[in-house]
Design a protein around this motif. Sequence first.
Motif, PDB file in Angstrom:
ATOM      1  N   ASN A 123       0.842  -1.197   0.000  1.00 46.31           N
ATOM      2  CA  ASN A 123       0.000   0.000   0.000  1.00 46.31           C
ATOM      3  C   ASN A 123       0.876   1.246   0.000  1.00 46.31           C
ATOM      4  N   GLN A 124       0.231   2.374  -0.320  1.00 53.46           N
ATOM      5  CA  GLN A 124       0.954   3.627  -0.157  1.00 53.46           C
ATOM      6  C   GLN A 124       1.217   3.854   1.325  1.00 53.46           C
ATOM      7  N   LYS A 128       7.333   1.355   1.809  1.00 49.24           N
ATOM      8  CA  LYS A 128       7.955   0.709   0.649  1.00 49.24           C
ATOM      9  C   LYS A 128       9.301   1.341   0.274  1.00 49.24           C
ATOM     10  N   THR A 129       9.282   2.660   0.149  1.00 52.77           N
ATOM     11  CA  THR A 129      10.528   3.335  -0.233  1.00 52.77           C
ATOM     12  C   THR A 129      11.610   3.088   0.812  1.00 52.77           C
ATOM     13  N   ASN A 227       5.710  -4.603   8.404  1.00 53.90           N
ATOM     14  CA  ASN A 227       6.513  -3.419   8.724  1.00 53.90           C
ATOM     15  C   ASN A 227       5.923  -2.617   9.888  1.00 53.90           C
ATOM     16  N   MET A 228       6.693  -1.675  10.380  1.00 49.42           N
ATOM     17  CA  MET A 228       6.289  -0.782  11.482  1.00 49.42           C
ATOM     18  C   MET A 228       6.077  -1.558  12.772  1.00 49.42           C
ATOM     19  N   ASP A 230       8.019  -1.848  15.095  1.00 51.82           N
ATOM     20  CA  ASP A 230       8.527  -1.076  16.239  1.00 51.82           C
ATOM     21  C   ASP A 230       7.403  -0.300  16.905  1.00 51.82           C
ATOM     22  N   GLU A 231       6.522   0.318  16.069  1.00 49.54           N
ATOM     23  CA  GLU A 231       5.408   1.068  16.645  1.00 49.54           C
ATOM     24  C   GLU A 231       4.438   0.145  17.345  1.00 49.54           C
ATOM     25  N   ARG A 614       4.446  10.836  10.378  1.00 47.38           N
ATOM     26  CA  ARG A 614       5.646  10.102  10.769  1.00 47.38           C
ATOM     27  C   ARG A 614       6.865  10.930  10.449  1.00 47.38           C
ATOM     28  N   MET A 615       7.897  10.708  11.220  1.00 44.41           N
ATOM     29  CA  MET A 615       9.166  11.377  10.974  1.00 44.41           C
ATOM     30  C   MET A 615       9.741  10.824   9.674  1.00 44.41           C
ATOM     31  N   PRO A 616      10.017  11.667   8.699  1.00 47.21           N
ATOM     32  CA  PRO A 616      10.624  11.144   7.463  1.00 47.21           C
ATOM     33  C   PRO A 616      11.990  10.527   7.765  1.00 47.21           C
ATOM     34  N   GLY A 617      12.284   9.439   7.083  1.00 46.05           N
ATOM     35  CA  GLY A 617      13.571   8.777   7.329  1.00 46.05           C
ATOM     36  C   GLY A 617      14.722   9.562   6.714  1.00 46.05           C
TER      37      GLY A 617
HETATM   38  P1  GDP Z   1       5.872   4.436   0.943  1.00 49.46           P
HETATM   39  O1  GDP Z   1       4.841   5.474   0.660  1.00 49.46           O
HETATM   40  O2  GDP Z   1       5.262   3.085   1.028  1.00 49.46           O
HETATM   41  O3  GDP Z   1       7.046   4.497   0.040  1.00 49.46           O
HETATM   42  O4  GDP Z   1       6.364   4.733   2.438  1.00 49.46           O
HETATM   43  P2  GDP Z   1       7.682   5.446   2.931  1.00 49.46           P
HETATM   44  O5  GDP Z   1       8.854   4.535   2.820  1.00 49.46           O
HETATM   45  O6  GDP Z   1       7.785   6.797   2.314  1.00 49.46           O
HETATM   46  O7  GDP Z   1       7.328   5.552   4.485  1.00 49.46           O
HETATM   47  C1  GDP Z   1       6.246   6.302   4.963  1.00 49.46           C
HETATM   48  C2  GDP Z   1       6.605   6.836   6.340  1.00 49.46           C
HETATM   49  O8  GDP Z   1       6.716   5.765   7.279  1.00 49.46           O
HETATM   50  C3  GDP Z   1       7.949   7.545   6.355  1.00 49.46           C
HETATM   51  O9  GDP Z   1       7.817   8.721   7.116  1.00 49.46           O
HETATM   52  C4  GDP Z   1       8.886   6.553   7.010  1.00 49.46           C
HETATM   53  O10 GDP Z   1       9.917   7.198   7.711  1.00 49.46           O
HETATM   54  C5  GDP Z   1       7.972   5.805   7.957  1.00 49.46           C
HETATM   55  N1  GDP Z   1       8.394   4.421   8.201  1.00 49.46           N
HETATM   56  C6  GDP Z   1       8.773   3.509   7.285  1.00 49.46           C
HETATM   57  N2  GDP Z   1       9.072   2.326   7.868  1.00 49.46           N
HETATM   58  C7  GDP Z   1       8.886   2.497   9.200  1.00 49.46           C
HETATM   59  C8  GDP Z   1       9.034   1.627  10.335  1.00 49.46           C
HETATM   60  O11 GDP Z   1       9.408   0.467  10.247  1.00 49.46           O
HETATM   61  N3  GDP Z   1       8.722   2.161  11.543  1.00 49.46           N
HETATM   62  C9  GDP Z   1       8.305   3.440  11.684  1.00 49.46           C
HETATM   63  N4  GDP Z   1       8.039   3.875  12.900  1.00 49.46           N
HETATM   64  N5  GDP Z   1       8.151   4.288  10.651  1.00 49.46           N
HETATM   65  C10 GDP Z   1       8.437   3.832   9.414  1.00 49.46           C
END
Ligand code: GDP
Length: 779
Positions: A123-124, A128-129, A227-228, A230-231, A614-617
């Motif tokens: 999903n969005q 994924k990224t 995924n996620m 940790d949360e 969420r905090m951007p990585g």
């Molecule tokens: P995409 O839209 O599927 O490509 O998702 P992104 O990779 O851009 O991630 C979306 C948000 O979730 C970002 O702000 C990431 O930092 C955050 N995120 C991704 N993986 C994790 C994770 O394992 N744990 C937490 N807490 N945040 C995550």
Amino acid sequence: MTLRELQIGNRAIITSVGGDGALRQHFLDMGVLPGALVQITKYAPMGDPVEILIHGYKLTLRLSEAEKIEVEPAPDEDPSEAPSSKSKNTPHPGLGEGGKFHPKGSGDPLPSGTKITFALVGNQNSGKTTLFNQLTGSNQHVGNFPGVTVDRKDGQIKGHPETSVTDLPGIYSMSPYSSEEIVSRNFVLNDKPRGIINIVDATNIERNLYLTMQLLEMDTPMVVALNMMDEVSANGGTVDINEMESMLGVPVVPISASKNKGVDELIDHAVHVASFQERPLRQDFCDETDNGGAVHRCLHAISLFVEDHAKTAGLPVRFAASKLIEGDELVKEQLALDANEMETIEHIVLQMEKERGLDRSAAIAEMRYSFIHKVCTATVTKPAESRERARSEKIDRILTGKFTAIPIFILIMGLVFWLTFNVIGAGLQTLLEKLIDLLTGALDVALTNADVNVILHDLIIKGICQGVGSVLSFLPIIVTLFFFLSILEDSGYIARVAFFMDKLLRKLGLSGRSIVPMLIGFGCTVPAVMSTRTLPSERDRKMTILLTPFMSCTAKLPIYAFFVDAFFPKYKALIMIGLYVLGIVTAIIVAAVFKGTLFKGEAAPFVMELPVYRMPGAKNVALLLWDKAKDFLQRAFSIILIATIVVWALQSFDLQFNLVADSKDSILAFISGGLVPLLRPIGLGDWRIATSLISGFMAKESVVSTLGVLFEGEQITSALSSATAASLLVFSLIYTPCVAAIASVKRELGGKWAVTVVIWQCVLAWIAALITRLILMLF
Ligand code: GDP
Ligand code: MG
């Protein structure tokens, strides 16, 4: 009662979902289906769209869509629905310890040397990224899917040179709703990856597993990356991984992509299932006891019935059958069923609809969600309260608040531009400029000392160093702007902007989602045009593409800076902002005209998920910036370099290829002379200006570098008055986008539109410039 009449905070059960076609299917896929529990949580500041809570996540839709959804009041809080506090006493699996599940374990692997290709599907906003960056490191290659301009990122999994993983656009379902979904679906169906890595957001597990269910039907080796985690575990939730694996029939690995936990295990399992070609053990999720088993019988009957057709067409049988029941036209075509066979299928479906009491699409979606519900009840202990969600709600109270949303949006964008153009970017730019000057000076001395040929010397210093150098100094600004835009996007804020701007944009015939390409357009038109693919309607897409060039891209900045510095140093900030605003105003006027003429009708429906903040990585952002910087440098040293050299050559020689003393006699002056009469009415009758505008078609940055080469030493103020300088500024704001942008328009809309854009923007720019000049001449 319809969803529209529901009060904020009241819970209700959906009884029927109206509407038809792809939009209705999309609603069903997102979990808006009969029997689901909904709650209205908020209205956008302008009263429309509305945000609802469903399956534990937030979805936004317009009131006009909410009207088509029938609901009835929900019975009082059902204790079994409430998040269970009784911990199931299963120890938390930790990250990366699960996923021991393998049906074969050993056997004959693919012959060594076979390329193991993976599709990364999810999903969005599922991460994924982030996961892709963890899997591949910086080992990635960005391109396009053949035939379409959807971004295609490939990379090699680190430590596994025999693999390649493709990051597919985020999708919610295998039904083709937007063009990105079609790309993802076709990739899995036609490119036949050896394995699928399905990333699932564990904090939003029900909605995410819906896609998993459809991926399992693809009959391709697969692992689920939860995924996620940790949360989830920080909030006290757990997932029984082993149980989930046996229910789904594929390995499930709990991970945290952003913390890089469990990723190695995920890689092990993924490589294992793909090299041993371990297919999912289960595809059959319908229950023969569920509601009399109508759906079960229908699916199985049709599966058997179309089995040979599906094999011939190269489609997985179960996928073909469920898509046929949903009424998927693409699959219908591929299966090449004759009229009799189609009729039989329709009869079976009709019988099922009658017995089940739901229409075909809803019945299938309901079957999937009820299996998911079973899996989640058996394996997931949801935390009583998610801290991230609570935090998001607090932030949203301000950022999407009735009176605060729009002022804060303006404030944030203002801050971004101020920081970019005045503080961070500009500071770095001055530094870089000094550095380039220093190097040029040193090179100049070195060339003189070495007694290098004058022409070559001239080419290197006046052509290359000054031309490319002046463009290069804009690198910091461009990177800084992309930095802020990517933070806004990754944090989840842009989705909110789309939410509260929807009503306003709809007045112009666009939908809230169009705001995303527009904002990116301030960075660069090329990715902006490409990002319109997330828009589900062809009409919105076209209109948005035609409007994004009016958002001043960063490449036009050098032009503005150069002329404002030369002519209006006192009003620098005011004029710069004014130009940005003028671009936006032009877009609004053009949109209003389009709406009444070329693009009559309503904007596409607005159905969008609002992810939690969420905090951007850091790694994601860094990789993205590196990408943009690389792209810019490549342009600077290819197109812009060539353009500068060509301009230098054309202005240094005359038609007999003799060196000219005065560039007035050069080839360039001869060529540009043709354009001069056209530009004279708007005050730009100088052949050097005409030339720089032509080179701006190659790349906007080279307008300034060309002027630098042509005016060598002479003051630009001698060639223009302030009225004509203003006219030039307006002209360069609006006239044709650069070649790269036009190429992306061509890929999206075709050659005819691309040519139209070039011509019509030039005409518009000419008119606007003339008006500007006339007005300024009054003073
Ligand atoms: P995409 O839209 O599927 O490509 O998702 P992104 O990779 O851009 O991630 C979306 C948000 O979730 C970002 O702000 C990431 O930092 C955050 N995120 C991704 N993986 C994790 C994770 O394992 N744990 C937490 N807490 N945040 C995550
Ligand atoms: Mg992404």
